[in-house]
Design an enzyme around this catalytic site. Sequence first.
Site, PDB file in Angstrom:
ATOM      1  N   ASP A   8       0.886  -1.164   0.000  1.00 39.42           N
ATOM      2  CA  ASP A   8       0.000   0.000   0.000  1.00 39.42           C
ATOM      3  C   ASP A   8       0.921   1.210   0.000  1.00 39.42           C
ATOM      4  O   ASP A   8       1.414   1.617   1.055  1.00 39.42           O
ATOM      5  CB  ASP A   8      -0.900  -0.012   1.240  1.00 39.42           C
ATOM      6  CG  ASP A   8      -1.840   1.181   1.270  1.00 39.42           C
ATOM      7  OD1 ASP A   8      -2.319   1.590   0.195  1.00 39.42           O
ATOM      8  OD2 ASP A   8      -2.084   1.707   2.369  1.00 39.42           O
ATOM      9  N   GLU A  69      -0.970  -1.274  -4.889  1.00 42.15           N
ATOM     10  CA  GLU A  69      -2.190  -0.519  -5.145  1.00 42.15           C
ATOM     11  C   GLU A  69      -1.945   0.489  -6.257  1.00 42.15           C
ATOM     12  O   GLU A  69      -0.963   1.235  -6.226  1.00 42.15           O
ATOM     13  CB  GLU A  69      -2.646   0.215  -3.880  1.00 42.15           C
ATOM     14  CG  GLU A  69      -3.983   0.917  -4.085  1.00 42.15           C
ATOM     15  CD  GLU A  69      -4.526   1.490  -2.805  1.00 42.15           C
ATOM     16  OE1 GLU A  69      -5.166   0.738  -2.038  1.00 42.15           O
ATOM     17  OE2 GLU A  69      -4.291   2.682  -2.560  1.00 42.15           O
ATOM     18  N   ASP A 142      -2.659   1.219   6.897  1.00 44.43           N
ATOM     19  CA  ASP A 142      -1.796   0.960   5.733  1.00 44.43           C
ATOM     20  C   ASP A 142      -1.361  -0.507   5.700  1.00 44.43           C
ATOM     21  O   ASP A 142      -1.259  -1.109   4.634  1.00 44.43           O
ATOM     22  CB  ASP A 142      -0.546   1.854   5.771  1.00 44.43           C
ATOM     23  CG  ASP A 142      -0.905   3.308   5.975  1.00 44.43           C
ATOM     24  OD1 ASP A 142      -1.333   3.949   5.010  1.00 44.43           O
ATOM     25  OD2 ASP A 142      -0.776   3.780   7.115  1.00 44.43           O
TER      26      ASP A 142
END
Length: 185
Positions: A8, A69, A142
């Site tokens: 992330d 991501e 996160d």
Amino acid sequence: MVRVLGVDPGLTRCGIGVVEGAPGRPLRMAGVGVVRTPAEAEIGPRLLLVEQGVEAWLDEYRPDLVAVERVFAQHNVRTVMGTAQASAVAMLCATRRGIPVTLHTPSEVKAAVTGSGRADKAQVTAMVQRLLRLDAPPKPADAADALALAICHIWRGGATNRLEAAVKAAAARTTSPPGPRGTPR
């Protein structure tokens, strides 16, 4: 069984999670954490810290695949730039080692983990906890998002890769020159 490192991306906090599993089988968390950089530092040293953190995770866990991501446009250009830069560092680290990298959008990840592409962070975190059979929710968010990325890739990545390979094969068949007497090859 595949081992996926989920990233992330973020410049201040870059979530990282490692999940092992296969579609239809129980998943197992191998590791989770966050690579942090000081917000007051210059961009170059911060990116170097992200690289060193990602490299350490790659060394320790030796994933088969990396899921990152996909960066999407946010209102704050400064934030999206830092996120994109951290994302690029993670992709570069994996690619340098020959580890395949796949990008997943936030809505793909939410849909894979919760069944809804509009789920909020709390719902994603709760489902990650449940799917990985964890005693407590992974923190910070996160880290939970990184685990969700890895789960998404285990469940969807194989199908996506097979679909892309089939599309490429079909395109190659239609663009290849004809064989003897005009028959397709």
